[in-house]
Write an enzyme that holds these catalytic residues in place. Structure first.
Site, mmCIF file in Angstrom:
data_model
loop_
_atom_site.group_PDB
_atom_site.id
_atom_site.type_symbol
_atom_site.label_atom_id
_atom_site.label_comp_id
_atom_site.label_asym_id
_atom_site.label_seq_id
_atom_site.Cartn_x
_atom_site.Cartn_y
_atom_site.Cartn_z
ATOM 1 N N HIS A 161 -64.998 -21.302 -23.208
ATOM 2 C CA HIS A 161 -64.585 -20.898 -21.966
ATOM 3 C C HIS A 161 -65.583 -19.923 -21.249
ATOM 4 C CE1 HIS A 161 -59.948 -22.657 -21.840
ATOM 5 N NE2 HIS A 161 -60.957 -23.434 -22.758
ATOM 6 N N HIS A 197 -61.208 -28.602 -32.405
ATOM 7 C CA HIS A 197 -59.990 -28.656 -32.575
ATOM 8 C C HIS A 197 -59.188 -29.085 -33.863
ATOM 9 C CE1 HIS A 197 -59.605 -29.823 -27.833
ATOM 10 N NE2 HIS A 197 -60.077 -28.469 -28.290
ATOM 11 N N ASN A 211 -56.738 -20.254 -18.325
ATOM 12 C CA ASN A 211 -56.953 -18.919 -19.408
ATOM 13 C C ASN A 211 -55.795 -18.632 -19.858
ATOM 14 O OD1 ASN A 211 -59.897 -19.007 -19.691
ATOM 15 N ND2 ASN A 211 -60.127 -17.856 -17.817
ATOM 16 N N ASP A 230 -72.012 -15.274 -20.808
ATOM 17 C CA ASP A 230 -72.400 -13.974 -20.294
ATOM 18 C C ASP A 230 -71.275 -13.032 -20.345
ATOM 19 O OD1 ASP A 230 -70.786 -14.785 -18.273
ATOM 20 O OD2 ASP A 230 -72.118 -14.393 -16.599
ATOM 21 N N ARG A 265 -62.387 -20.543 -29.056
ATOM 22 C CA ARG A 265 -62.422 -21.003 -27.826
ATOM 23 C C ARG A 265 -62.826 -20.037 -26.729
ATOM 24 N NH1 ARG A 265 -56.915 -21.948 -24.618
ATOM 25 N NH2 ARG A 265 -57.293 -23.494 -23.391
HETATM 26 C C1 HEM Z 1 -64.005 -31.689 -25.007
HETATM 27 C C2 HEM Z 1 -63.324 -31.162 -24.288
HETATM 28 C C3 HEM Z 1 -62.279 -29.942 -24.460
HETATM 29 C C4 HEM Z 1 -60.846 -30.105 -23.894
HETATM 30 C C5 HEM Z 1 -60.324 -31.101 -23.257
HETATM 31 C C6 HEM Z 1 -60.078 -29.083 -24.504
HETATM 32 C C7 HEM Z 1 -58.900 -28.689 -24.255
HETATM 33 C C8 HEM Z 1 -57.999 -27.759 -24.931
HETATM 34 C C9 HEM Z 1 -56.635 -27.494 -24.546
HETATM 35 C C10 HEM Z 1 -55.898 -28.166 -23.746
HETATM 36 C C11 HEM Z 1 -56.344 -26.509 -25.646
HETATM 37 C C12 HEM Z 1 -54.998 -26.051 -25.984
HETATM 38 C C13 HEM Z 1 -54.542 -24.730 -25.233
HETATM 39 C C14 HEM Z 1 -53.368 -24.250 -25.479
HETATM 40 O O1 HEM Z 1 -52.508 -25.035 -24.958
HETATM 41 O O2 HEM Z 1 -53.158 -23.199 -26.090
HETATM 42 C C15 HEM Z 1 -57.509 -26.210 -26.530
HETATM 43 C C16 HEM Z 1 -57.430 -25.652 -27.675
HETATM 44 C C17 HEM Z 1 -58.558 -25.107 -28.218
HETATM 45 N N1 HEM Z 1 -59.880 -25.526 -27.971
HETATM 46 FE FE1 HEM Z 1 -60.447 -26.904 -26.817
HETATM 47 N N2 HEM Z 1 -60.959 -28.293 -25.425
HETATM 48 C C18 HEM Z 1 -62.153 -29.010 -25.411
HETATM 49 C C19 HEM Z 1 -63.371 -28.713 -25.917
HETATM 50 C C20 HEM Z 1 -63.467 -27.367 -26.813
HETATM 51 C C21 HEM Z 1 -64.564 -26.921 -27.350
HETATM 52 C C22 HEM Z 1 -66.069 -27.428 -27.019
HETATM 53 C C23 HEM Z 1 -64.283 -25.994 -28.067
HETATM 54 C C24 HEM Z 1 -65.239 -24.877 -29.081
HETATM 55 C C25 HEM Z 1 -66.082 -25.254 -29.309
HETATM 56 C C26 HEM Z 1 -62.828 -25.841 -28.367
HETATM 57 C C27 HEM Z 1 -61.988 -25.153 -28.960
HETATM 58 C C28 HEM Z 1 -60.746 -24.987 -28.969
HETATM 59 C C29 HEM Z 1 -59.849 -24.062 -29.877
HETATM 60 C C30 HEM Z 1 -60.217 -23.267 -31.290
HETATM 61 C C31 HEM Z 1 -58.545 -24.215 -29.460
HETATM 62 C C32 HEM Z 1 -57.377 -23.630 -30.029
HETATM 63 C C33 HEM Z 1 -57.067 -22.397 -29.414
HETATM 64 C C34 HEM Z 1 -56.144 -21.414 -30.145
HETATM 65 O O3 HEM Z 1 -55.458 -21.740 -31.082
HETATM 66 O O4 HEM Z 1 -55.927 -20.191 -29.642
HETATM 67 N N3 HEM Z 1 -62.304 -26.750 -27.353
HETATM 68 N N4 HEM Z 1 -58.579 -26.936 -25.977
HETATM 69 C C1 LIG Z 2 -55.294 -13.307 -22.565
HETATM 70 C C2 LIG Z 2 -55.181 -13.233 -21.210
HETATM 71 O O1 LIG Z 2 -55.787 -12.164 -20.569
HETATM 72 N N1 LIG Z 2 -54.666 -14.063 -20.456
HETATM 73 C C3 LIG Z 2 -54.608 -14.021 -18.903
HETATM 74 C C4 LIG Z 2 -54.758 -15.269 -18.044
HETATM 75 O O2 LIG Z 2 -54.213 -15.254 -16.894
HETATM 76 C C5 LIG Z 2 -52.971 -14.759 -16.605
HETATM 77 C C6 LIG Z 2 -52.491 -15.048 -15.154
HETATM 78 O O3 LIG Z 2 -53.285 -14.069 -14.429
HETATM 79 C C7 LIG Z 2 -52.813 -13.491 -17.414
HETATM 80 O O4 LIG Z 2 -51.176 -13.122 -17.076
HETATM 81 C C8 LIG Z 2 -52.975 -13.385 -18.698
HETATM 82 O O5 LIG Z 2 -52.906 -12.017 -19.148
#
Ligand code: HEM
Ligand SMILES: CC(=O)N[C@H]1CO[C@H](CO)[C@@H](O)[C@@H]1O
Ligand SMILES: *[C@@H]1O[C@H](CO)[C@@H](O)[C@H](O)[C@H]1NC(C)=O
Ligand SMILES: *[C@@H]1O[C@H](CO)[C@@H](O)[C@H](O)[C@H]1NC(C)=O
Length: 326
Positions: free
Chosen positions: A67, A194, A94, A75, A63
């Site tokens: 981002h 996902h 973030n 970059d 992720r």
């Molecule tokens: C298509 C549009 C996308 C949307 C709207 C989206 C949105 C989100 C959201 C809302 C979360 C949950 C974050 C949280 O609450 O912690 C998430 C998690 C995640 N996203 Fe996406 N995402 C998108 C595309 C992608 C893409 C392109 C990738 C990577 C190639 C990606 C990889 C991930 C991963 C791996 C997580 C899990 C993160 C974790 O467990 O720490 N996402 N995404």
């Molecule tokens: C992982 C990380 O650095 N998250 C930061 C995202 O932004 C918030 C708000 O400024 C920080 O508190 C987190 O440390």
């Protein structure tokens, strides 16, 4: 003589044109062949060690790469720590980036610096690490393109509007990926990420408790899945509470994500819409039925994602410490 002078002038103009455009050098698979030939195995070892400590490394790093690329280009701008808390990573989007993704890049960079100081960009290390976490969790291995330079800009206010929210419909998702030179098929393949990781309850609570005035639960959710989600995420849940995004195989990089969509088990509206919209459904069905076509599309889309807004040549810099510009 005259002819040779003309040739020289034309030659100089070409040099000026090429160097004046700075970043036109393309990325290449063997960019560090002579300057840091073992960079990929060094990064792989650091990533594997980190995964051994915690599996969160896998989704967190994947992720982080997404981002990074969608804001300011791939970059490593996402890596910057600002004492004023106004860098990219400080934006609301973030807040939920897991610290283990940052730590993976920092550890891999330290290992790379020990072997080839001042040569490999943080942006390339993040790119390699994102590929490695996929391969090390059961996904495809694929060659990565290298030669990115690290950015000089990382600003919180540049984030909103450049990352898709989980409420986006197909049109908006396609538009945002198109802005980054990615097709709808790339977007569908990359959404397969996902299949790993977690989401905090607040990111989809509206689908469970306040969909619209006539239906509290989003009718596109399978009712038994909705019930499970409500049990895991009570109304106004603790903001730290999170659930697996792939309810069937959260720790495996597989195509379960697409099979879940077909049984109305997409966690976000932006996931479910890929199956519910007629335009994207055939691709979802293909990825659900042919794991090989999914992994191939995912690998190709990751390579294209890695080209987003890259700095090359004499643009940007090579950071020694990924979290700081100096
Ligand atoms: C298509 C549009 C996308 C949307 C709207 C989206 C949105 C989100 C959201 C809302 C979360 C949950 C974050 C949280 O609450 O912690 C998430 C998690 C995640 N996203 Fe996406 N995402 C998108 C595309 C992608 C893409 C392109 C990738 C990577 C190639 C990606 C990889 C991930 C991963 C791996 C997580 C899990 C993160 C974790 O467990 O720490 N996402 N995404
Ligand atoms: C992982 C990380 O650095 N998250 C930061 C995202 O932004 C918030 C708000 O400024 C920080 O508190 C987190 O440390
Ligand atoms: C609520 O959502 C459903 C399903 O999308 C839709 O059919 C219905 O018209 C909506 N109701 C209102 C009042 O918006
Ligand atoms: C998309 O591709 C065009 C043409 O190659 C390029 O000029 C542009 O910078 C790319 N956009 C991004 C965000 O990478």
């Amino acid at each position: 003589m005259e002819l040779r002078r003309r040739g020289l002038v034309v030659g100089m103009m070409m040099v000026l044109m090429v160097s004046g455009r700075g970043g036109v050098e393309p990325l290449s698979q063997n960019f560090y062949r002579s300057t840091c030939p073992n960079v990929e195995s060094i990064v792989r070892r650091a990533v594997a060690k980190k995964i051994g400590q915690t599996f969160v490394t896998v989704p967190a790093t994947l992720r982080l790469f997404f981002h990074d690329c969608f804001v300011e280009g791939c970059d490593a701008s996402i890596m910057i720590s600002s004492p004023r808390r106004d860098a990219e990573k400080d934006a609301a989007d973030n807040l939920s980036l897991a610290g283990d993704g940052f730590d993976t890049v920092i550890k891999a960079k330290q290992a790379v610096e020990a072997a080839c100081p001042g040569v490999v960009s943080c942006a390339d290390i993040l790119t390699i690490a994102a590929r490695d976490v996929v391969a090390l969790s059961g996904g495809p291995g694929f060659p990565v393109e290298l030669g990115r330079r690290d950015g000089l800009v990382s600003l919180k206010w540049r984030v909103p509007g450049n990352l898709p929210p989980p409420t986006f419909n197909l049109n908006l998702l396609s538009w945002m990926f198109r802005k980054n030179n990615l097709t709808m098929a790339d977007m569908i393949a990359l959404s397969g990420a996902h299949t790993l990781g977690f989401s905090h309850c607040g990111r989809f609570a509206d689908r469970l408790y306040s969909f619209n005035s006539s239906s509290r639960v989003d009718p596109s959710l399978d009712p038994s899945y909705a019930l499970r989600l409500k049990q895991a995420c009570p109304r106004n849940a603790d903001p730290r509470l999170a659930v697996s995004m792939d309810p069937t195989s959260p720790n495996a990089f597989d195509n379960a994500y697409y099979r879940n969509l077909a049984s109305r088990r997409g966690l976000f509206a932006s996931d479910q819409v890929l199956f519910d919209d007629r335009l994207s459904r055939p691709t979802v069905n293909k990825f659900a039925n042919e794991p090989g076509s999914f992994v191939q599309a995912f690998a190709a889309a990751m390579v294209r994602l890695g080209r987003t807004g890259v700095k090359t040549g004499n643009q940007g810099a090579i950071r020694r410490d990924c979290t700081s510009f100096t």
